[in-house]
Design an enzyme around this catalytic site. Structure first.
Site: not given
Ligand code: PGA
Length: 647
Positions: A21, A36, A62, A292, A397-399, A483, A485, A555, A601
């Protein structure tokens, strides 16, 4: 590996056809990069020293269907002559009477280079008649063209039906044993880097690799076909429309097998291949009329992070190959592992690593100012001996937890547990119905009050919604926005998130913008793409001063409420990425002052490790904030961590 090799061939007095090559880049009529050529020297020396007459063949570029003087191997013959310190005559063609006569005349210990094989379209068609003519030039065959060995071309495949014995050259042998070792008994995690222009060239390889590797990094031109398969518009970038389906099925296979896929998240775009300059844009921002041509800086960071996990130094170092002379990124396709070690990328990687270490060092020294208390509070973060320090921030965050009967003891417990703490900003975000009660409990303390959502309008007919001034009236300084959720359950889009940020800022609230990828997006290697998309859209139209007042919470959706937190390293990668993007969208100073929290978590037993990462400026705590003692312990750990990290 049980392959016949050149060392096992009886070479003395034989005419050996060496397929190499020598497809080297040319510039100004000479070889611009002789890597090469040098790679094949050991095979040529061995053959010549053992008394073989060498007929050397290669393709170059080519050519379109016939001879093209610009793609003659003449400059290659010249440079090869210098490297071998002997003349390397060039035949006028690679087949035909004159060439055959010249090949017959080569003596033992001498060499003849055939003209570009691709001057004959039959070469690429794997034409049997053409292969037979090539075979007539020698007594045995050696393939040392590793980078072309996957092609069914006449000088690679068909010729072996007419010319035996056929053996591997030294370079081929080296490459195969490196590859064999990696594929047969790899150290894990095993990461493969693929590049080159086309998916079509490497379909089988991709399919094979997906079954072997832990991660697949895809760069080069072929990445755009994959990005198209994922639904991205890629402007005029190179795409093989008939391979989009193939790419899609490879992505699907990778997903099913749990292979991490890394695709570019940004690219250097320009008008065309010949453009002398380009600019980096996010992968979703490639303009329709541009193409690109290289991976962008954030992709380099991302690929580097994936490669850093690989334990095999050789593969790791084989990482990326930046195109010579231009800004084209090429990985894998153009060459073998041995050569890759010297690639320029290595130097860049070291430089980048140095920079990153500096940055980590800088970030570990964050401290000081608190979350703004007033409605027109100034930017967080301040210069400290030239460095910007960031005070850790822990938000609960108590949700949808907290009747008044539950909220009061929880808030009091946190307040009492945090009587004497410093070095960390703390905010509690109870449900709307408990805001007033919690506000009373924390009044006069350093604990801040935050809401979990707000409407973007200051007032109006929006049944069930809460406007920013209502929150301010209750003593809120902070509001969570976007968030996952809410995104998932309420269909909240990036556009809505953007409006809410603008609305919150207009009333002096600090928006905590939540971003993060799903498990599926992470599996598909789309973590950075997703987070980037969310950030760009959420910050659209905000000026630098506005961005400076935000907090960002990364998150990962798969970590929220699951008990499985992102590893500190996974989180830090994304945090660094967020900071890089904010630096681009706002300014470097703003990015340095920006607090990027991790959420998902977080618990008392993992917060230390997470906050030990210089890029992680605090935590957004869900489940674990519902227990006063547990939350207090998280805050205290963050405070201790900050004190240790301080000056
Ligand atoms: P978690 O929630 O700590 O219960 O995972 C984090 C969040 O929803 O901000």
């Amino acid at each position: 590996m049980s392959k016949l090799t050149i060392e096992q061939l009886p070479l003395a007095g034989k005419r050996v056809f060496v397929r190499a090559d020598l497809n080297a880049p040319l510039g100004g009529g000479t070889v611009a990069d002789d890597t090469r050529l040098r790679a094949v020297i050991p095979t040529l020396r061995l053959a010549l020293d053992r008394g073989a007459a060498v007929v050397l063949a290669s393709h170059l570029g080519r050519p379109k269907g016939g001879p093209d003087p610009k793609l003659s191997l003449e400059p290659v013959a010249e440079r090869l002559g210098e490297l071998l310190a002997r003349p390397v005559p060039l035949a006028p063609d690679c087949v035909g009477e004159a060439t055959r006569a010249q090949a017959q005349a080569v003596k033992a210990g001498e060499l003849l280079l055939l003209e570009n094989l691709r001057f004959h379209p039959e070469e690429e068609k794997n034409d049997d008649g053409f292969a037979r003519q090539l075979a007539e030039l020698a007594d045995c065959y050696v393939n040392d063209a590793f980078a072309a060995a996957h092609r069914a071309h006449a000088s690679i495949e068909a010729i072996t039906h007419h010319l035996q014995p056929a053996a591997a050259g030294l370079l081929m042998q080296q490459e195969l044993s490196a590859l064999g070792r990696i594929l047969e008994a790899p150290e894990r995690p095993l990461v493969a880097v693929l590049g080159g222009a086309k998916v079509s060239d490497k379909v089988t390889l991709v399919e094979h690799l997906v079954g072997k590797v832990d991660a697949l990094v895809i760069g080069g031109g072929m990445a755009f076909t994959f990005l198209r398969a994922l639904g991205h518009a890629v402007g005029r970038s190179l795409v093989e429309p008939d391979r989009i389906e193939t790419a899609r099925s490879a992505l699907e296979q990778a997903r099913r097998r749990g292979v991490q896929l890394a695709l570019p998240v940004d690219a250097v775009v320009a008008d065309g291949l010949d453009s002398s300059s380009g600019r980096a844009v996010g992968i979703r921002q490639i303009p329709d009329d541009q193409m690109g041509l290289d991976i962008g800086p954030r992709t380099i960071e991302q690929f580097t992070a994936v490669l850093a996990k690989a334990t095999d130094g050789r593969l790791r170092e084989a990482a990326l190959r930046r195109g010579h002379g231009g800004h084209r990124a090429r990985g894998g396709g153009g060459g073998g592992l041995q050569r890759h070690r010297r690639w320029r990328y290595d130097r860049r990687r070291q430089r980048r690593r140095g920079q990153r270490q500096d940055r980590l060092h800088l970030d570990r020294r964050r401290r000081l100012p608190r979350i703004p208390r007033g409605t027109n509070a100034p930017r967080r973060g301040r210069s400290h001996g030239g460095r910007v320090m960031r005070t850790p921030l822990v938000i609960g965050n108590w949700k949808m937890f907290g009747t008044l009967a539950e909220a009061r003891p929880l808030a009091s417990g946190v307040r009492d547990g945090l009587k004497r703490f410093k070095g960390v900003d703390v905010v509690m975000c109870p449900p709307f119905t408990a805001l007033a009660a919690v506000g009373e409990i924390v009044q006069g303390t350093a604990i801040g009050l935050g809401a979990q959502n707000c409407h973007w309008e200051a007032s109006g007919a929006h049944t069930g919604e809460i406007a920013p001034p209502m929150l301010v009236e209750l003593g809120c300084r902070v509001v969570l926005i976007g968030h996952s959720e809410r995104r998932r359950e309420m269909g909240e889009t990036d556009e809505l998130v953007n409006k809410k940020i603008v609305g919150a800022l207009a009333h002096g609230l600090v928006p905590v913008l939540c971003v993060g990828e799903t498990a599926e997006e992470r599996r598909q290697g789309l973590t950075f793409t997703t987070v980037e998309g969310q950030l760009r859209a959420s910050l659209a139209g905000l000026d630098t001063a506005a961005v400076a007042r935000l907090v960002v919470a990364y998150e990962p959706v798969w970590a929220i409420g699951t008990g499985v937190n992102a590893t500190p390293q996974q989180a830090a990668e994304v945090h660094g990425y967020v900071r890089g993007l904010v630096s681009e969208l706002a300014s470097k100073e703003v990015a340095q002052g920006l607090r990027v929290l991790y959420g998902g978590s977080v618990k008392a037993d993992n917060v230390d490790a997470l906050l030990a990462e210089g890029e992680i400026d605090g935590a957004l705590v869900g489940g674990a904030s519902l227990n006063a003692q547990g939350f207090v312990s998280i805050v205290k750990k963050a405070a201790r961590g900050a004190a240790t990290r301080g000056e």
